[in-house]
Design a protein around this motif. Structure first.
Motif, short mmCIF file in Angstrom:
data_model
loop_
_atom_site.label_atom_id
_atom_site.label_comp_id
_atom_site.label_asym_id
_atom_site.label_seq_id
_atom_site.Cartn_x
_atom_site.Cartn_y
_atom_site.Cartn_z
N ALA A 157 22.62 47.42 35.70
CA ALA A 157 22.84 46.98 37.09
C ALA A 157 22.78 45.46 37.18
O ALA A 157 23.58 44.85 37.89
N ARG A 158 21.85 44.84 36.48
CA ARG A 158 21.73 43.37 36.51
C ARG A 158 22.96 42.71 35.89
O ARG A 158 23.48 41.72 36.40
N LEU A 159 23.44 43.26 34.78
CA LEU A 159 24.65 42.73 34.15
C LEU A 159 25.86 42.89 35.07
O LEU A 159 26.65 41.96 35.23
N THR A 185 32.22 37.39 27.95
CA THR A 185 33.60 36.92 27.82
C THR A 185 34.49 37.86 28.61
O THR A 185 34.45 39.08 28.43
N TRP A 186 35.32 37.28 29.47
CA TRP A 186 36.22 38.03 30.35
C TRP A 186 37.47 38.41 29.57
O TRP A 186 38.37 37.60 29.39
N LEU A 187 37.52 39.63 29.09
CA LEU A 187 38.61 40.08 28.22
C LEU A 187 39.92 40.30 28.96
O LEU A 187 40.99 40.16 28.37
N THR A 188 39.86 40.66 30.24
CA THR A 188 41.08 40.93 31.00
C THR A 188 41.46 39.77 31.91
O THR A 188 42.37 39.88 32.72
N PHE A 225 34.70 43.06 30.06
CA PHE A 225 33.92 41.96 29.53
C PHE A 225 33.29 42.37 28.21
O PHE A 225 32.91 43.53 28.03
N GLU A 226 33.19 41.40 27.30
CA GLU A 226 32.39 41.59 26.09
C GLU A 226 31.06 40.90 26.34
O GLU A 226 31.03 39.74 26.75
N SER A 282 32.91 47.49 31.67
CA SER A 282 33.99 47.50 32.64
C SER A 282 33.35 47.44 34.03
O SER A 282 32.49 48.26 34.35
N VAL A 283 33.77 46.44 34.82
CA VAL A 283 33.24 46.28 36.17
C VAL A 283 34.40 45.99 37.11
O VAL A 283 35.14 45.03 36.91
#
Length: 76
Positions: free
Chosen positions: A55-57, A31-34, A16-17, A10-11
């Motif tokens: 942090a990189r993700l 993959t953008w789940l929302t 995202f998955e 969650s960002v």
């Protein structure tokens, strides 16, 4: 968690998955789940090919979101 087992992040209120393809260290599919379009997302790789930290993700996700057109839900 196995390296190849997808996980969720969650960002900034978006979900995202995250997965890593088999036999490709440092490669990620997100993959953008929302998001408005099922299955939409992006991929990236580290150089050299090493495991990315949280942090990189998160930075990669924020960069992706900053490029998305709010009207279309896609990168234009």
């Amino acid at each position: 968690m196995s390296v190849n087992e997808p996980w969720r992040m969650s960002v900034d209120g978006e979900e995202f998955e995250v997965s890593q393809p088999d036999n490709t260290p440092g490669s990620y599919n997100l993959t953008w789940l929302t998001g408005p379009h099922p299955g939409y997302g992006f991929g990236f790789g580290t150089h050299p090919p090493v495991q990315a930290d949280t942090a990189r993700l998160e930075d990669s996700i924020r960069e992706f979101l900053s490029q998305v057109d709010p009207e279309t839900g896609h990168i234009e």
